[in-house]
Scaffold this active site. Sequence first.
Site, PDB file in Angstrom:
ATOM      1  N   LYS A 124      37.840  41.127  40.276  1.00 59.36           N
ATOM      2  CA  LYS A 124      37.829  39.731  39.847  1.00 59.36           C
ATOM      3  C   LYS A 124      36.554  39.067  40.318  1.00 59.36           C
ATOM      4  O   LYS A 124      36.032  39.513  41.352  1.00 59.36           O
ATOM      5  CB  LYS A 124      39.051  38.971  40.354  1.00 59.36           C
ATOM      6  CG  LYS A 124      39.450  39.191  41.813  1.00 59.36           C
ATOM      7  CD  LYS A 124      38.474  38.984  42.920  1.00 59.36           C
ATOM      8  CE  LYS A 124      37.893  37.631  43.181  1.00 59.36           C
ATOM      9  NZ  LYS A 124      36.931  37.628  44.341  1.00 59.36           N
ATOM     10  N   TYR A 208      41.677  32.766  43.374  1.00 61.57           N
ATOM     11  CA  TYR A 208      42.951  33.176  43.998  1.00 61.57           C
ATOM     12  C   TYR A 208      43.983  32.055  43.864  1.00 61.57           C
ATOM     13  O   TYR A 208      45.152  32.313  43.548  1.00 61.57           O
ATOM     14  CB  TYR A 208      42.748  33.513  45.479  1.00 61.57           C
ATOM     15  CG  TYR A 208      42.059  34.830  45.712  1.00 61.57           C
ATOM     16  CD1 TYR A 208      42.785  36.006  45.855  1.00 61.57           C
ATOM     17  CD2 TYR A 208      40.677  34.904  45.805  1.00 61.57           C
ATOM     18  CE1 TYR A 208      42.153  37.219  46.073  1.00 61.57           C
ATOM     19  CE2 TYR A 208      40.037  36.111  46.024  1.00 61.57           C
ATOM     20  CZ  TYR A 208      40.776  37.262  46.152  1.00 61.57           C
ATOM     21  OH  TYR A 208      40.146  38.461  46.365  1.00 61.57           O
TER      22      TYR A 208
HETATM   23  P1  NAD Z   1      29.125  43.731  48.164  1.00 60.97           P
HETATM   24  O1  NAD Z   1      27.874  42.930  48.195  1.00 60.97           O
HETATM   25  O2  NAD Z   1      29.678  44.185  49.477  1.00 60.97           O
HETATM   26  O3  NAD Z   1      28.926  45.036  47.249  1.00 60.97           O
HETATM   27  C1  NAD Z   1      28.284  44.981  46.006  1.00 60.97           C
HETATM   28  C2  NAD Z   1      27.822  46.368  45.606  1.00 60.97           C
HETATM   29  O4  NAD Z   1      27.078  46.266  44.400  1.00 60.97           O
HETATM   30  C3  NAD Z   1      26.891  47.020  46.638  1.00 60.97           C
HETATM   31  O5  NAD Z   1      27.217  48.379  46.758  1.00 60.97           O
HETATM   32  C4  NAD Z   1      25.506  46.869  46.021  1.00 60.97           C
HETATM   33  O6  NAD Z   1      24.607  47.893  46.403  1.00 60.97           O
HETATM   34  C5  NAD Z   1      25.836  46.965  44.526  1.00 60.97           C
HETATM   35  N1  NAD Z   1      24.825  46.357  43.667  1.00 60.97           N
HETATM   36  C6  NAD Z   1      24.337  46.904  42.549  1.00 60.97           C
HETATM   37  N2  NAD Z   1      23.428  46.115  41.968  1.00 60.97           N
HETATM   38  C7  NAD Z   1      23.330  45.034  42.755  1.00 60.97           C
HETATM   39  C8  NAD Z   1      22.535  43.860  42.681  1.00 60.97           C
HETATM   40  N3  NAD Z   1      21.672  43.631  41.684  1.00 60.97           N
HETATM   41  N4  NAD Z   1      22.683  42.942  43.657  1.00 60.97           N
HETATM   42  C9  NAD Z   1      23.561  43.119  44.671  1.00 60.97           C
HETATM   43  N5  NAD Z   1      24.362  44.226  44.785  1.00 60.97           N
HETATM   44  C10 NAD Z   1      24.222  45.173  43.838  1.00 60.97           C
HETATM   45  O7  NAD Z   1      30.186  42.879  47.348  1.00 60.97           O
HETATM   46  P2  NAD Z   1      31.770  42.961  47.427  1.00 60.97           P
HETATM   47  O8  NAD Z   1      32.260  41.947  48.389  1.00 60.97           O
HETATM   48  O9  NAD Z   1      32.224  44.345  47.594  1.00 60.97           O
HETATM   49  O10 NAD Z   1      32.159  42.393  45.962  1.00 60.97           O
HETATM   50  C11 NAD Z   1      32.082  43.186  44.805  1.00 60.97           C
HETATM   51  C12 NAD Z   1      33.053  42.652  43.755  1.00 60.97           C
HETATM   52  O11 NAD Z   1      34.372  42.722  44.274  1.00 60.97           O
HETATM   53  C13 NAD Z   1      32.827  41.188  43.374  1.00 60.97           C
HETATM   54  O12 NAD Z   1      33.086  41.009  42.003  1.00 60.97           O
HETATM   55  C14 NAD Z   1      33.862  40.434  44.194  1.00 60.97           C
HETATM   56  O13 NAD Z   1      34.294  39.230  43.575  1.00 60.97           O
HETATM   57  C15 NAD Z   1      34.982  41.438  44.247  1.00 60.97           C
HETATM   58  N6  NAD Z   1      35.787  41.315  45.465  1.00 60.97           N
HETATM   59  C16 NAD Z   1      37.128  41.383  45.354  1.00 60.97           C
HETATM   60  C17 NAD Z   1      37.941  41.270  46.481  1.00 60.97           C
HETATM   61  C18 NAD Z   1      39.424  41.412  46.367  1.00 60.97           C
HETATM   62  O14 NAD Z   1      40.121  41.235  47.354  1.00 60.97           O
HETATM   63  N7  NAD Z   1      39.949  41.741  45.199  1.00 60.97           N
HETATM   64  C19 NAD Z   1      37.357  41.059  47.734  1.00 60.97           C
HETATM   65  C20 NAD Z   1      35.967  41.022  47.823  1.00 60.97           C
HETATM   66  C21 NAD Z   1      35.194  41.151  46.691  1.00 60.97           C
END
Ligand code: NAD
Length: 357
Positions: A124, A208
């Site tokens: 999401k 959420y």
């Molecule tokens: P994060 O920054 O920890 O991870 C992002 C990943 O994308 C990294 O591995 C990064 O290397 C990669 N990536 C590829 N291209 C990129 C770019 N141009 N810029 C930045 N990163 C790039 O993020 P996250 O917290 O894991 O979030 C990822 C997704 O998951 C988002 O859509 C977020 O809304 C969602 N999320 C959901 C929950 C949940 O509980 N359902 C919790 C956190 C995040």
Amino acid sequence: MSFTRRQLGGLALGALAARAQQGERKIGYAMVGLGRISMQHLAPGLKASKTARVTALVSGHREKAEKMAAEYGIPAKNIYSYQNYDAIAENKDIDAVYVALPNSMHAEYTIRAAKAGKHVLCEKPMATTVADAQAMIDACRQANRQLMIAYRCQFEPTTLRARELVRSGKLGKIQAIESANGFNIRAGEWRLNMKLAGGGPLMDMGIYSLNACRFLTGEEPANIQASWSVVDGDGRFNEVEENLAWTMKFPSGTVVSCNTTYGADMPGFYRVHGSKGIMHVEPAFGYEGLRLMARVQGEPAIDEPNLQKDPLQFTREADHLAESILRGGELRASGEEGMRDMKIMMEIYRACGRRVG
Ligand code: NAD
């Protein structure tokens, strides 16, 4: 014989375990994006799953992927980059992909997965524009593949119990719901970049509250009003909002007010005010430690801490898609569900004069 919700959850997991013991194959997930949510939560959740497992990794960082591959017993041939990602089409170890990239990349990697013949579990918010969300739904439909949005709370016992209290009428007629969710963001996060995030805390944290209000009541909102602000002029909020508050009304007459922020620690909660009782869930959206409290007229107080530990929520959501792939059951938290939130969030942005994708 009657069962508590927790016992029923245990029975469902027990049935999955029994089938796995009978030799049914596990659904293989390719993790797309090895960031916090995929490495620290979904992958460990899959380790505990009886129906699914991690079989491939897609990353821009080969070293990180190799380290994770060693931990999960994934062969080198199943490590992909963003460039050769489409070659997953030829890999029978992969049934589904888990898209955990910055928001604006969800559409491209979902559509490419569908074209490669893979099912999709997408984080999401499902996209940053309604047009992208529609293209994702269309691509998966055309490829006859499932598209699920990772609304983990919808599979989690405290949320299900809260919904039961609301829908059973136990709280009486629902007059009002309040909800909030936010955190104080660090500078430099992709979440502050409009192109990657598509919006600020509404898209990330407010979603959420929005999804919970819709899920609890089963109603779709109208009469949306909203306002946003930036309080901290420290450069973090040049592109996205810092604070956003909105109100909405459900067809039953229930009025809802929500807040979200990237400028303060704002623990996720919802409070439901009914004519016969009040329910307060806090924490409501965390990975563990959720707690439901309620007071209903003439009845003993309800206080139900949820003792389940992270990453069980992630096991449950990944299992739901796996079950649906294996047995073709109804998919909850579908692309259409994600689209409903997308459309409402765009309406919230329109209501407060922010740009809309
Ligand atoms: P994060 O920054 O920890 O991870 C992002 C990943 O994308 C990294 O591995 C990064 O290397 C990669 N990536 C590829 N291209 C990129 C770019 N141009 N810029 C930045 N990163 C790039 O993020 P996250 O917290 O894991 O979030 C990822 C997704 O998951 C988002 O859509 C977020 O809304 C969602 N999320 C959901 C929950 C949940 O509980 N359902 C919790 C956190 C995040």
